[in-house]
Design a protein around this motif. Structure first.
Motif, PDB file in Angstrom:
ATOM      1  N   MET A   1     -41.333  12.111   2.608  1.00 40.91           N
ATOM      2  CA  MET A   1     -40.642  13.382   2.577  1.00 40.91           C
ATOM      3  C   MET A   1     -39.527  13.449   3.611  1.00 40.91           C
ATOM      4  SD  MET A   1     -43.354  16.400   1.997  1.00 40.91           S
ATOM      5  CE  MET A   1     -44.260  16.520   0.490  1.00 40.91           C
ATOM      6  N   GLY A   2     -39.600  12.651   4.667  1.00 45.71           N
ATOM      7  CA  GLY A   2     -38.583  12.693   5.694  1.00 45.71           C
ATOM      8  C   GLY A   2     -38.621  14.022   6.428  1.00 45.71           C
ATOM      9  N   GLU A   3     -37.509  14.341   7.065  1.00 41.30           N
ATOM     10  CA  GLU A   3     -37.425  15.624   7.759  1.00 41.30           C
ATOM     11  C   GLU A   3     -37.253  16.727   6.729  1.00 41.30           C
ATOM     12  OE1 GLU A   3     -34.614  15.815  10.905  1.00 41.30           O
ATOM     13  OE2 GLU A   3     -35.424  14.064  11.896  1.00 41.30           O
ATOM     14  N   GLN A   4     -38.062  17.728   6.852  1.00 39.43           N
ATOM     15  CA  GLN A   4     -38.041  18.813   5.879  1.00 39.43           C
ATOM     16  C   GLN A   4     -38.315  20.122   6.589  1.00 39.43           C
ATOM     17  OE1 GLN A   4     -40.923  18.349   2.769  1.00 39.43           O
ATOM     18  NE2 GLN A   4     -39.852  19.713   1.410  1.00 39.43           N
ATOM     19  N   ASP A   5     -37.734  21.144   6.085  1.00 41.14           N
ATOM     20  CA  ASP A   5     -37.952  22.504   6.561  1.00 41.14           C
ATOM     21  C   ASP A   5     -39.355  22.936   6.137  1.00 41.14           C
ATOM     22  OD1 ASP A   5     -37.960  25.478   5.985  1.00 41.14           O
ATOM     23  OD2 ASP A   5     -35.952  25.300   6.843  1.00 41.14           O
ATOM     24  N   VAL A   6     -40.123  23.532   7.054  1.00 47.05           N
ATOM     25  CA  VAL A   6     -41.495  23.935   6.758  1.00 47.05           C
ATOM     26  C   VAL A   6     -41.559  24.937   5.608  1.00 47.05           C
ATOM     27  CG1 VAL A   6     -41.653  25.833   8.436  1.00 47.05           C
ATOM     28  CG2 VAL A   6     -43.707  24.561   7.787  1.00 47.05           C
ATOM     29  N   ILE A   7     -40.575  25.804   5.531  1.00 42.59           N
ATOM     30  CA  ILE A   7     -40.577  26.806   4.469  1.00 42.59           C
ATOM     31  C   ILE A   7     -40.346  26.139   3.116  1.00 42.59           C
ATOM     32  CG2 ILE A   7     -39.414  28.878   3.604  1.00 42.59           C
ATOM     33  CD1 ILE A   7     -38.921  29.518   6.676  1.00 42.59           C
ATOM     34  N   GLU A   8     -39.434  25.168   3.069  1.00 41.48           N
ATOM     35  CA  GLU A   8     -39.216  24.422   1.825  1.00 41.48           C
ATOM     36  C   GLU A   8     -40.472  23.647   1.445  1.00 41.48           C
ATOM     37  OE1 GLU A   8     -35.825  21.996   2.665  1.00 41.48           O
ATOM     38  OE2 GLU A   8     -34.460  23.718   2.741  1.00 41.48           O
ATOM     39  N   LEU A   9     -41.124  23.024   2.439  1.00 49.55           N
ATOM     40  CA  LEU A   9     -42.341  22.255   2.190  1.00 49.55           C
ATOM     41  C   LEU A   9     -43.442  23.141   1.595  1.00 49.55           C
ATOM     42  CD1 LEU A   9     -44.195  19.730   2.562  1.00 49.55           C
ATOM     43  CD2 LEU A   9     -44.640  20.573   4.873  1.00 49.55           C
ATOM     44  N   LEU A  10     -43.696  24.275   2.241  1.00 46.01           N
ATOM     45  CA  LEU A  10     -44.787  25.146   1.782  1.00 46.01           C
ATOM     46  C   LEU A  10     -44.458  25.827   0.462  1.00 46.01           C
ATOM     47  CD1 LEU A  10     -45.843  26.630   5.222  1.00 46.01           C
ATOM     48  CD2 LEU A  10     -46.978  24.810   3.920  1.00 46.01           C
ATOM     49  N   THR A  11     -43.206  26.189   0.261  1.00 42.65           N
ATOM     50  CA  THR A  11     -42.806  26.793  -1.012  1.00 42.65           C
ATOM     51  C   THR A  11     -42.935  25.772  -2.145  1.00 42.65           C
ATOM     52  OG1 THR A  11     -41.340  28.319   0.156  1.00 42.65           O
ATOM     53  CG2 THR A  11     -40.946  28.035  -2.198  1.00 42.65           C
ATOM     54  N   ALA A  12     -42.581  24.522  -1.867  1.00 39.82           N
ATOM     55  CA  ALA A  12     -42.759  23.456  -2.870  1.00 39.82           C
ATOM     56  C   ALA A  12     -44.248  23.277  -3.192  1.00 39.82           C
ATOM     57  CB  ALA A  12     -42.153  22.145  -2.378  1.00 39.82           C
TER      58      ALA A  12
ATOM     59  N   TYR B   1     -42.762  38.097   2.986  1.00 36.88           N
ATOM     60  CA  TYR B   1     -42.959  38.779   4.258  1.00 36.88           C
ATOM     61  C   TYR B   1     -43.062  37.849   5.462  1.00 36.88           C
ATOM     62  CZ  TYR B   1     -43.940  42.405   0.886  1.00 36.88           C
ATOM     63  OH  TYR B   1     -43.846  43.264  -0.177  1.00 36.88           O
ATOM     64  N   GLU B   2     -43.515  36.642   5.239  1.00 39.85           N
ATOM     65  CA  GLU B   2     -43.677  35.726   6.367  1.00 39.85           C
ATOM     66  C   GLU B   2     -42.569  34.679   6.384  1.00 39.85           C
ATOM     67  OE1 GLU B   2     -47.268  33.292   8.601  1.00 39.85           O
ATOM     68  OE2 GLU B   2     -47.482  33.774   6.473  1.00 39.85           O
ATOM     69  N   PHE B   3     -42.393  33.947   5.289  1.00 41.45           N
ATOM     70  CA  PHE B   3     -41.428  32.857   5.283  1.00 41.45           C
ATOM     71  C   PHE B   3     -39.990  33.354   5.433  1.00 41.45           C
ATOM     72  CE2 PHE B   3     -44.318  29.947   2.473  1.00 41.45           C
ATOM     73  CZ  PHE B   3     -45.276  29.945   3.467  1.00 41.45           C
ATOM     74  N   ALA B   4     -39.653  34.427   4.752  1.00 41.77           N
ATOM     75  CA  ALA B   4     -38.272  34.945   4.847  1.00 41.77           C
ATOM     76  C   ALA B   4     -37.953  35.356   6.282  1.00 41.77           C
ATOM     77  CB  ALA B   4     -38.078  36.115   3.891  1.00 41.77           C
TER      78      ALA B   4
ATOM     79  N   ALA C   1     -53.441  24.141   6.980  1.00 38.55           N
ATOM     80  CA  ALA C   1     -52.214  23.862   7.736  1.00 38.55           C
ATOM     81  C   ALA C   1     -51.452  25.143   8.058  1.00 38.55           C
ATOM     82  CB  ALA C   1     -51.334  22.891   6.955  1.00 38.55           C
ATOM     83  N   GLU C   2     -51.398  26.055   7.104  1.00 40.33           N
ATOM     84  CA  GLU C   2     -50.735  27.337   7.389  1.00 40.33           C
ATOM     85  C   GLU C   2     -51.461  28.080   8.512  1.00 40.33           C
ATOM     86  OE1 GLU C   2     -48.729  28.559   3.122  1.00 40.33           O
ATOM     87  OE2 GLU C   2     -50.722  29.328   3.597  1.00 40.33           O
ATOM     88  N   GLU C   3     -52.790  28.078   8.452  1.00 42.49           N
ATOM     89  CA  GLU C   3     -53.581  28.797   9.452  1.00 42.49           C
ATOM     90  C   GLU C   3     -53.445  28.185  10.840  1.00 42.49           C
ATOM     91  OE1 GLU C   3     -57.419  28.588   7.650  1.00 42.49           O
ATOM     92  OE2 GLU C   3     -56.844  29.982   6.041  1.00 42.49           O
ATOM     93  N   GLU C   4     -53.308  26.857  10.908  1.00 39.68           N
ATOM     94  CA  GLU C   4     -53.206  26.185  12.195  1.00 39.68           C
ATOM     95  C   GLU C   4     -51.803  26.217  12.773  1.00 39.68           C
ATOM     96  OE1 GLU C   4     -54.684  22.186  12.059  1.00 39.68           O
ATOM     97  OE2 GLU C   4     -56.643  22.827  11.324  1.00 39.68           O
ATOM     98  N   ILE C   5     -50.790  26.150  11.926  1.00 40.41           N
ATOM     99  CA  ILE C   5     -49.420  25.964  12.407  1.00 40.41           C
ATOM    100  C   ILE C   5     -48.538  27.188  12.169  1.00 40.41           C
ATOM    101  CG2 ILE C   5     -47.353  24.514  12.257  1.00 40.41           C
ATOM    102  CD1 ILE C   5     -49.979  23.048  13.269  1.00 40.41           C
ATOM    103  N   VAL C   6     -48.434  27.619  10.929  1.00 40.62           N
ATOM    104  CA  VAL C   6     -47.442  28.627  10.558  1.00 40.62           C
ATOM    105  C   VAL C   6     -47.833  30.023  11.024  1.00 40.62           C
ATOM    106  CG1 VAL C   6     -46.163  29.663   8.640  1.00 40.62           C
ATOM    107  CG2 VAL C   6     -46.718  27.217   8.602  1.00 40.62           C
ATOM    108  N   HIS C   7     -49.046  30.445  10.735  1.00 45.52           N
ATOM    109  CA  HIS C   7     -49.448  31.810  11.096  1.00 45.52           C
ATOM    110  C   HIS C   7     -49.404  32.066  12.607  1.00 45.52           C
ATOM    111  CE1 HIS C   7     -50.218  32.352   6.945  1.00 45.52           C
ATOM    112  NE2 HIS C   7     -51.488  32.013   6.919  1.00 45.52           N
ATOM    113  N   PRO C   8     -49.920  31.154  13.439  1.00 39.88           N
ATOM    114  CA  PRO C   8     -49.818  31.424  14.884  1.00 39.88           C
ATOM    115  C   PRO C   8     -48.362  31.534  15.351  1.00 39.88           C
ATOM    116  CG  PRO C   8     -51.447  29.714  14.487  1.00 39.88           C
ATOM    117  CD  PRO C   8     -50.746  29.968  13.171  1.00 39.88           C
ATOM    118  N   TYR C   9     -47.506  30.711  14.795  1.00 39.59           N
ATOM    119  CA  TYR C   9     -46.087  30.758  15.162  1.00 39.59           C
ATOM    120  C   TYR C   9     -45.478  32.087  14.710  1.00 39.59           C
ATOM    121  CZ  TYR C   9     -41.689  28.549  16.494  1.00 39.59           C
ATOM    122  OH  TYR C   9     -40.529  28.232  17.122  1.00 39.59           O
ATOM    123  N   ALA C  10     -45.801  32.515  13.500  1.00 38.18           N
ATOM    124  CA  ALA C  10     -45.278  33.781  12.978  1.00 38.18           C
ATOM    125  C   ALA C  10     -45.771  34.957  13.811  1.00 38.18           C
ATOM    126  CB  ALA C  10     -45.682  33.961  11.516  1.00 38.18           C
ATOM    127  N   ARG C  11     -47.021  34.916  14.227  1.00 41.97           N
ATOM    128  CA  ARG C  11     -47.575  35.977  15.079  1.00 41.97           C
ATOM    129  C   ARG C  11     -46.722  36.173  16.333  1.00 41.97           C
ATOM    130  NH1 ARG C  11     -52.909  37.810  14.192  1.00 41.97           N
ATOM    131  NH2 ARG C  11     -54.083  36.184  13.187  1.00 41.97           N
TER     132      ARG C  11
END
Length: 183
Positions: free
Chosen positions: A1-12, A117-120, A49-59
């Protein structure tokens, strides 16, 4: 996948999950359990992965981040509980198709909530470098994630403490099942 935006990765991955629901719904009876297993695995590693990485960052990063994340965690817990019921009862259960439909609806609602609500908001409040780093962290977390639903582990701390041992157990269980011709 190379370097990828987390939002693009999770949306995919949300798109892959929708495709896997289609695959399960269209699977012939002799392939149904296998297709459902693929769906289960992707849902589990994706949410962990969302619970470990994305949600804490969004908080931390978003205005009203705590409330945004709490809404997503409630949705995730509901989906995990539905998935666990399906997984425990198996594809031959008389209510499998009804419950699968409920799960699909719950997962779709959750994915829309994340994307709106979160990714945008994350995209607006993070740099490209932050999103690429988060994508790398998400991929690493997915490699250590359990392969079966674990309701009640919707926090980063619980996932980090419980996830790797449960992931090992899930992978060993899968290997044993394959060796015995059940997987």
């Amino acid at each position: 996948m190379g370097e990828q935006d987390v939002i693009e990765l999770l949306t995919a991955q949300h798109g892959q999950i929708r495709d896997l629901f289609d695959e399960v719904e269209q699977a012939p009876p002799d392939k149904l359990e296998e297709a459902f297993g693929r769906l289960t695995r992707l849902l589990c590693v994706h949410e962990t992965a969302e619970e470990e990485i994305v949600h804490p960052y969004a908080r931390r990063k978003l205005d009203n981040g705590h409330d945004v994340v709490e809404d997503r965690l409630r949705e995730e817990n509901l989906a995990k509980r539905l998935l666990l019921e399906l997984h425990k009862d198996g594809v031959d259960h008389p209510q499998f198709w009804v419950r699968l439909s409920e799960l699909r609806t719950a997962v779709a609602v959750h994915a829309r909530g994340e994307e709106r609500y979160e990714f945008a908001k994350l995209r607006a409040h993070t740099s490209e470098a932050e999103r690429r780093a988060m994508a790398a962290a998400v991929r690493a977390a997915e490699r250590l994630a359990p392969l079966r639903p674990r309701p009640g582990t919707e926090s980063a701390t619980k996932n980090v403490l419980m996830g790797p041992p449960l992931a090992v157990m899930d992978r060993v269980r899968n290997l044993i099942s394959k060796a015995l011709g059940r997987g």
